[in-house]
Design a protein around this motif. Structure first.
Motif, mmCIF file in Angstrom:
data_model
loop_
_atom_site.group_PDB
_atom_site.id
_atom_site.type_symbol
_atom_site.label_atom_id
_atom_site.label_comp_id
_atom_site.label_asym_id
_atom_site.label_seq_id
_atom_site.Cartn_x
_atom_site.Cartn_y
_atom_site.Cartn_z
ATOM 1 N N MET A 72 1.048 -1.133 0.247
ATOM 2 C CA MET A 72 -0.036 -0.058 0.120
ATOM 3 C C MET A 72 0.841 1.307 0.139
ATOM 4 O O MET A 72 0.952 2.076 0.845
ATOM 5 N N ASN A 73 1.655 1.242 -1.180
ATOM 6 C CA ASN A 73 2.676 2.425 -1.040
ATOM 7 C C ASN A 73 2.340 3.582 -1.982
ATOM 8 O O ASN A 73 2.987 4.714 -2.124
ATOM 9 N N SER A 74 0.993 3.242 -3.118
ATOM 10 C CA SER A 74 0.796 4.314 -3.899
ATOM 11 C C SER A 74 -0.001 5.332 -3.377
ATOM 12 O O SER A 74 -1.008 4.916 -2.630
ATOM 13 N N ALA A 75 0.082 6.223 -3.827
ATOM 14 C CA ALA A 75 -0.667 7.630 -3.593
ATOM 15 C C ALA A 75 -2.310 7.472 -3.750
ATOM 16 O O ALA A 75 -3.025 8.148 -3.546
ATOM 17 N N THR A 76 -2.399 6.405 -4.875
ATOM 18 C CA THR A 76 -3.760 6.149 -5.469
ATOM 19 C C THR A 76 -4.585 5.408 -4.409
ATOM 20 O O THR A 76 -5.835 5.123 -4.796
ATOM 21 N N ASN A 77 -3.895 4.454 -3.448
ATOM 22 C CA ASN A 77 -4.692 3.653 -2.551
ATOM 23 C C ASN A 77 -5.486 4.510 -1.736
ATOM 24 O O ASN A 77 -5.626 5.600 -1.225
ATOM 25 N N TYR A 96 -4.942 7.637 0.443
ATOM 26 C CA TYR A 96 -3.823 7.141 1.057
ATOM 27 C C TYR A 96 -2.823 7.806 0.856
ATOM 28 O O TYR A 96 -2.045 8.206 -0.139
ATOM 29 N N ILE A 97 -2.297 8.418 2.011
ATOM 30 C CA ILE A 97 -1.115 9.378 2.021
ATOM 31 C C ILE A 97 0.152 8.778 2.742
ATOM 32 O O ILE A 97 1.447 9.127 2.666
ATOM 33 N N GLY A 98 0.148 7.587 3.376
ATOM 34 C CA GLY A 98 1.187 6.798 4.260
ATOM 35 C C GLY A 98 1.604 7.497 5.332
ATOM 36 O O GLY A 98 1.351 8.769 5.878
ATOM 37 N N PRO A 99 2.603 6.945 6.216
ATOM 38 C CA PRO A 99 3.141 7.573 7.487
ATOM 39 C C PRO A 99 3.920 8.898 7.259
ATOM 40 O O PRO A 99 3.623 9.806 8.045
ATOM 41 N N GLU A 100 4.393 9.139 6.143
ATOM 42 C CA GLU A 100 5.133 10.392 5.935
ATOM 43 C C GLU A 100 4.219 11.435 5.742
ATOM 44 O O GLU A 100 4.290 12.767 6.194
ATOM 45 N N GLY A 101 3.081 11.226 4.856
ATOM 46 C CA GLY A 101 2.086 12.224 4.725
ATOM 47 C C GLY A 101 1.315 12.571 5.931
ATOM 48 O O GLY A 101 1.013 13.556 6.331
ATOM 49 N N VAL A 102 1.247 11.530 6.840
ATOM 50 C CA VAL A 102 0.316 11.734 7.983
ATOM 51 C C VAL A 102 1.291 12.861 9.028
ATOM 52 O O VAL A 102 0.579 13.719 9.681
ATOM 53 N N LEU A 103 2.689 12.271 9.100
ATOM 54 C CA LEU A 103 3.329 13.244 9.920
ATOM 55 C C LEU A 103 3.649 14.517 9.370
ATOM 56 O O LEU A 103 3.568 15.664 10.326
ATOM 57 N N ALA A 104 3.524 14.749 8.122
ATOM 58 C CA ALA A 104 3.651 16.071 7.411
ATOM 59 C C ALA A 104 2.409 16.878 7.842
ATOM 60 O O ALA A 104 2.234 18.199 8.030
ATOM 61 N N LYS A 113 10.512 7.259 16.959
ATOM 62 C CA LYS A 113 11.617 8.031 15.781
ATOM 63 C C LYS A 113 11.010 7.604 14.561
ATOM 64 O O LYS A 113 10.905 8.327 13.717
ATOM 65 N N GLN A 114 10.354 6.364 14.555
ATOM 66 C CA GLN A 114 9.828 5.835 13.034
ATOM 67 C C GLN A 114 8.437 5.368 13.469
ATOM 68 O O GLN A 114 8.394 4.034 13.832
ATOM 69 N N PRO A 115 7.382 6.202 13.570
ATOM 70 C CA PRO A 115 6.066 5.566 14.186
ATOM 71 C C PRO A 115 5.394 4.978 12.952
ATOM 72 O O PRO A 115 5.553 5.371 11.972
ATOM 73 N N ASN A 148 -0.130 0.212 8.193
ATOM 74 C CA ASN A 148 -0.715 0.334 6.819
ATOM 75 C C ASN A 148 -0.003 -0.531 5.818
ATOM 76 O O ASN A 148 -0.443 -0.828 4.824
ATOM 77 N N GLU A 149 0.824 -1.270 6.385
ATOM 78 C CA GLU A 149 1.738 -2.213 5.738
ATOM 79 C C GLU A 149 1.210 -3.663 6.025
ATOM 80 O O GLU A 149 1.816 -4.553 5.780
#
Length: 436
Positions: A1-6, A13-21, A36-38, A52-53
């Protein structure tokens, strides 16, 4: 589930980095997370959380003592959904049955002693705020007594009686609060520390006892580091308070509903408080709070008051299902038995690893204090252990004044084999971090 289209639940879907941002851009800077790596948590089921994985984690923190009956428990969520599809909200002004059924259930066999009347609200902070207001109305006094290093909420009154510096974020808090030492000091044994606390209370009441409305306490200090007073402590506290007409408020927000091996933690000490506040586990993830008292004290709360969402049909129906599940599955007894094995296992690790300075707790409310070379090293060691345990598939909390106490407050339905697996993983992590 790494695609931004999911898509998850109709959201891109924006992934952990997107949620953090997004947290960084739209949240207040007071908001933090442990790792450190939530991981990005997307699903929960009973004692498990999933990221998410698709990786699973055994949850030993339960959303800070909330989901005592497990994440998305089918038997509870079925009642929530049924009520949600029938009547979602009206407010306390109108007659609805779930709210009064819940109050009746609490009064008959759940609440201790003569506690009978319940005022429903939405959170633990609000429950404590209401309890303190009730104490003022009943006694016609203004001031409060609290224990050092306690945590009671983030509203004005509750932050005022909170003794942990990091949670006193308002620079203009009410000064009408007297703090006494808690029944724990690192430089002495627990009975001596508790005796110091009682003597400080005695002196305070002798000097100005007629100015205090109530003393508010956590039966076990959660965020203060899982501090458990000796069995005799609260009996002496209650007797002193009664001599001066000061009420005792038991903050059972974290400790209530089986967490410590009793329905309410005050039962360990043979004391019935004048007012009892509750929240968290009562809703198993659905927001609910309440404070309960006797007929006599409740009669003093006769000025108009209401809670728009407090006791709404959905939270009340959910809470009734929670109480059913606790009773049917014997969770109070389970907490004492399996939680006792958790604490015994932590103490066995303490015997082999000197970085564990102390193990404290009752039932499924346990803390393991880690000790490094200094305060900063202790906090960093705790963070390292949390990170490694997360990587091994176990979610653990942390608390304590120095943020150096591993906090174990899992769903009470946690199977014994998961407790054993967590202890095995923790031993491996401790062996790793102490060998560096």
């Amino acid at each position: 589930m790494n695609s931004a289209t999911n898509v998850i639940h109709d959201q891109t879907y924006i992934g952990p980095e997107g949620v953090l941002a997004k947290r960084k851009e739209y949240f207040y800077p007071c908001t933090h997370h442990f790792y450190k790596q939530p991981p990005q948590i997307v699903r929960g089921k009973m004692q498990y959380l999933y990221d998410n994985e698709g990786k699973s984690y055994v949850d030993f923190f339960a959303g800070v003592s909330v989901v005592a009956c497990g994440h998305c428990n089918d038997r509870i969520t079925a009642k929530t959904i049924e009520q949600l599809q029938t009547l979602q909200h009206t407010t306390t002004i109108y007659l609805t049955q779930p709210m009064v059924d819940l109050a009746e259930r609490l009064a008959n066999g759940v609440l201790p002693g003569e506690l009978k009347r319940t005022f429903f609200c939405n959170s633990g902070s609000e429950a404590n705020e209401g309890a303190m207001l009730l104490a003022r109305l009943h006694t016609k006094r203004r001031h409060f007594i609290a224990l050092e290093q306690g945590l009671h909420g983030r509203t004005f009154l509750t932050m005022g009686v909170t003794g942990i510096p990091m949670w006193r974020s308002d620079d203009y808090l009410d000064t009408g609060v007297a703090f006494i030492p808690r029944p724990y000091q690192p430089d002495t044994d627990i009975d001596t520390a508790a005796r110091r606390s009682v003597e400080a209370l005695r002196e305070l009441l002798a000097a100005k006892g007629d100015t205090f409305a109530a003393m508010i306490v956590e039966p076990i200090q959660g965020n203060g580091g899982m501090m458990v007073p000796p069995d005799w402590y609260f009996k002496e506290v209650k007797a002193l308070l009664e001599q001066h007409g000061v009420l005792l408020i038991a903050d059972e927000i974290q400790t209530g509903f089986g967490r410590t091996g009793r329905m309410f933690a005050m039962e360990h000490y043979g004391v019935v408080p004048d007012i009892l506040s509750m929240a968290k586990a009562l809703g198993n993830g659905v927001p609910i709070g309440a404070f309960a008292t006797t007929d006599q004290i409740a009669a003093s709360f006769n000025r108009p008051s209401a809670s728009t969402f407090g006791g709404n049909p959905v939270s009340s129906a959910t809470a009734l299902a929670v109480l059913d599940y606790i009773e049917q599955e014997g969770l109070v007894e389970r907490s004492a038995q399996v939680g006792g094995k958790l604490i015994a296992g932590l103490r066995a690790l303490q015997a082999n690893y000197t970085v564990i300075a102390d193990v404290r707790g009752k039932g499924f409310m346990a803390g393991a204090e880690l000790r490094g070379a200094d305060e900063q090293a202790s906090a960093e060691l705790t963070d390292l252990v949390l990170e490694q345990m997360k990587d091994r598939g176990f979610i653990i909390g942390k608390n304590g004044v120095g943020r150096n106490v591993l906090a174990f407050q899992p769903p009470i339905m946690m199977p014994e084999e998961d407790v054993e697996a967590m202890l095995t993983a923790l031993e491996a992590v401790l062996a790793d971090v102490t060998s560096r």
